[in-house]
Design a protein around this motif. Structure first.
Motif, mmCIF file in Angstrom:
data_model
loop_
_atom_site.group_PDB
_atom_site.id
_atom_site.type_symbol
_atom_site.label_atom_id
_atom_site.label_comp_id
_atom_site.label_asym_id
_atom_site.label_seq_id
_atom_site.Cartn_x
_atom_site.Cartn_y
_atom_site.Cartn_z
ATOM 1 N N UNK A 17 0.833 -1.206 0.000
ATOM 2 C CA UNK A 17 0.000 0.000 0.000
ATOM 3 C C UNK A 17 0.865 1.253 0.000
ATOM 4 N N UNK A 18 1.891 1.217 0.863
ATOM 5 C CA UNK A 18 2.812 2.349 0.972
ATOM 6 C C UNK A 18 3.468 2.635 -0.384
ATOM 7 N N UNK A 19 3.894 1.555 -1.065
ATOM 8 C CA UNK A 19 4.538 1.739 -2.360
ATOM 9 C C UNK A 19 3.585 2.325 -3.385
ATOM 10 N N UNK A 21 1.151 4.283 -2.865
ATOM 11 C CA UNK A 21 0.900 5.700 -2.602
ATOM 12 C C UNK A 21 2.152 6.537 -2.788
ATOM 13 N N UNK A 22 3.338 5.936 -2.577
ATOM 14 C CA UNK A 22 4.571 6.734 -2.554
ATOM 15 C C UNK A 22 5.138 6.968 -3.950
ATOM 16 N N UNK A 23 5.040 5.979 -4.843
ATOM 17 C CA UNK A 23 5.753 6.080 -6.114
ATOM 18 C C UNK A 23 4.899 6.753 -7.173
ATOM 19 N N UNK A 24 5.579 7.291 -8.199
ATOM 20 C CA UNK A 24 4.871 7.901 -9.312
ATOM 21 C C UNK A 24 5.073 7.132 -10.608
ATOM 22 N N UNK A 25 6.042 6.204 -10.621
ATOM 23 C CA UNK A 25 6.284 5.385 -11.803
ATOM 24 C C UNK A 25 5.209 4.299 -11.889
#
Lengths: 97, 174
Positions: A17-19, A21-25
């Motif tokens: 979930x964190x990934x 929300x955190x990444x833009x790629x």
């Protein structure tokens, strides 16, 4: 060992979930969604050790759907890349209000 | 022995998951993901799900991850180090949402061992008997082609639709 496996599954799901929300790629976001699917598969398998084989069949179906989803999702990413020359999700705004 | 192996695989899976999320290079991210999938396959073996462990390695780590790798290399993103990690309000939101989620999940586990439902939980004896009688492939195949045959056929149609859809979406306009 059941509780430990469920805790591990929860940890992996939260990291996924964190990934997301955190990444833009967009490709990394897809990878993190696969990570979440795997976390759920892990808890299915852990339960199936004690409650019967059905959990493993569910995992089988989840894997199939994940394969289909990855194929279609990557095709969408390729066609978005053709248009913008980038896979940044900030470009995916056609359906945003 | 099994418990030690479980914690080894668990540490590998969590470390790999953090690698996926925090690596800037998409190819490195993907290789960490392959490691995580391998560790999860190891945990499947510990839970006597040998068939799914093999499927996990062959289909997930083998086929799906190679598909991702193909796309990364086709789009030439392997050396694209422009920061794609959100900063400021986006990072704060990511921390807040996943932290809240972790808190909610942790609440579910508090006192799990004392829960009467967990006390009455069946042991692995039933599954051991089934596996000794039919083997893991037989135990999966029998219900797959009887009780779950409709779902099985629907999944087959879904794969066909996804195949056609992926080709239609990704091909160049002619």
């Amino acid at each position: 060992m059941l509780v430990e496996a469920l805790v591990l599954s929860a940890i992996l799901f939260v990291i996924g979930t964190f990934g997301v929300l955190l990444r833009k790629n967009a490709i990394i976001i897809f990878l993190c969604i696969e990570l979440q699917l795997n976390a759920v598969n892990l808890s299915f398998v852990a339960f199936s050790r004690f409650l019967g084989i059905d959990g493993q069949l569910f995992v089988f179906f989840v894997m199939t759907v994940a394969a289909a989803e990855a194929a279609v999702g990557l095709a969408i990413i390729i066609s978005v890349f053709r248009h913008y020359e980038a896979v940044n999700v900030n470009n995916f705004n056609l359906l945003k209000w | 022995m099994v418990d030690v192996l479980f914690f080894v695989f668990a540490a590998m899976a969590v470390g790999g998951a953090f690698g996926v999320v925090l690596q800037k290079n998409p190819v490195a991210s993907l290789l960490f993901m392959v490691g995580t999938l391998g560790a999860i396959a190891g945990i499947f073996v510990l839970f006597e799900a040998h068939f799914l462990a093999a499927v996990q390695v062959i289909v997930y780590a083998g086929a799906i991850m190679v598909l991702f790798l193909f796309v990364i290399m086709l789009l030439n993103l392997g050396h694209d180090y422009r920061a794609d990690i959100r900063s400021g309000i986006g990072a704060f939101l990511a921390f807040a949402v996943s932290g809240a989620f972790a808190g909610l999940l942790a609440r579910q586990f508090r006192g799990a061992e004392e829960n009467p439902l967990y006390q009455r939980f069946p042991g692995p004896e039933g599954m051991d008997a089934l596996l000794a009688e039919q083997g893991i492939v037989g135990a999966i195949a029998r219900p797959l082609y009887t009780d779950y045959v409709v779902a099985f056929e629907l999944v087959a149609i879904l794969l066909l639709v996804a195949l056609v859809g992926a080709v239609a979406l990704a091909k160049r306009r002619v």
